[in-house]
Design an enzyme around this catalytic site. Structure first.
Site, short mmCIF file in Angstrom:
data_model
loop_
_atom_site.label_atom_id
_atom_site.label_comp_id
_atom_site.label_asym_id
_atom_site.label_seq_id
_atom_site.Cartn_x
_atom_site.Cartn_y
_atom_site.Cartn_z
N LYS A 1 0.84 -1.20 0.00
CA LYS A 1 0.00 0.00 0.00
C LYS A 1 0.87 1.25 0.00
CE LYS A 1 -3.94 -0.07 2.59
NZ LYS A 1 -4.67 -0.25 3.88
C1 E4P Z 1 -8.05 -0.25 4.52
O1 E4P Z 1 -7.31 -0.51 3.58
C2 E4P Z 1 -8.11 1.08 5.13
O2 E4P Z 1 -6.88 1.44 5.66
C3 E4P Z 1 -9.20 1.09 6.19
O3 E4P Z 1 -10.37 0.55 5.64
C4 E4P Z 1 -9.45 2.47 6.76
O4 E4P Z 1 -10.57 2.40 7.62
P1 E4P Z 1 -10.96 3.55 8.67
O5 E4P Z 1 -11.33 4.78 7.90
O6 E4P Z 1 -12.10 2.98 9.45
O7 E4P Z 1 -9.74 3.78 9.51
#
Ligand code: E4P
Length: 216
Positions: free
Chosen positions: A83
């Site tokens: 990522k």
């Molecule tokens: C996943 O890849 C993301 O980092 C995650 O869904 C973020 O979620 P949040 O906005 O609840 O922290």
């Protein structure tokens, strides 16, 4: 639509995977912080449980740092996806990691234009954050709908991974729009199975079953 679990908890992954085979897992620095464990160790363990992709997030802000972290993550297991954030440096890293054969998930995406750039940079996944958009009074799903339209218009292969999911309605909307994946926290995963009428129905059937004459 593929269903990923959005967690760094091995316990949650094992529990969910025992119910239905998860298609993948997404993690981020906040999720690993909650576990109080070493990130690489946890990723290795998750990758040994999950056959699908496991997204691991870089924390560098510059392209060189992201590439270094991405290469290191990719050595943990074959199913790691790296990522990188939706920034100029992130898009440079996305292109370079993709050229090296490393799959990239472009995260922290909040607009269709950002998603267009991620696709043009060769991203394997693009992660629009629907919950965080809802939190600031926008409709997160509108962005997913726009991304889907743009990707369909130009036949981009980048998969839409709906992230920051807060409730089952987000999951249903993602599926209706035709997103490729929704990544859900364990609490939402559990909610997907539930319906009050299912519980009421089971209770009634069991009550009626008690009244059926049984053979001695
Ligand atoms: C996943 O890849 C993301 O980092 C995650 O869904 C973020 O979620 P949040 O906005 O609840 O922290």
């Amino acid at each position: 639509m593929q269903l990923f679990l959005d967690t760094a908890s091995v316990q949650e992954i094992k529990a969910a995977n025992a119910i239905i085979a998860l298609d993948g897992v997404t993690t981020n620095p906040t999720l690993i912080m909650k576990e109080g464990r070493n990130y690489n160790e946890v990723l290795k363990e998750i990758c040994s449980i999950i056959k699908g992709t496991v997204s691991a997030e870089t924390v560098s802000l510059d392209v060189d740092g992201m590439i270094k972290e991405g290469i290191a993550f990719s050595k943990i297991a074959k199913n790691i996806v790296v990522k990188v954030p939706m920034t100029v440096e992130g898009m440079k890293a996305c292109q370079m990691l993709t050229k090296k054969g490393i799959k990239v998930n472009v995260t922290l995406v909040f607009s269709a234009n950002q998603a267009l750039l991620a696709a043009k940079s060769g991203a394997f996944f693009v992660s629009p954050f629907v919950g965080r958009l809802d939190d600031i009074g926008k409709i997160g799903m509108d962005v997913v709908r726009e991304i889907k339209q743009v990707y369909d218009n130009y036949n981009f292969k980048t998969q839409i991974l709906v992230a920051s999911v807060r409730n089952p309605i987000h999951v249903l909307d993602a599926a209706k729009i035709g997103a490729d994946i929704a990544t859900v926290p364990y609490s939402v995963f559990e909610q997907l199975f539930n319906h009050t009428l299912t519980d009421v129905g089971i209770k009634k059937f069991l009550e009626d079953w008690e009244k059926v004459p049984k053979k001695r």
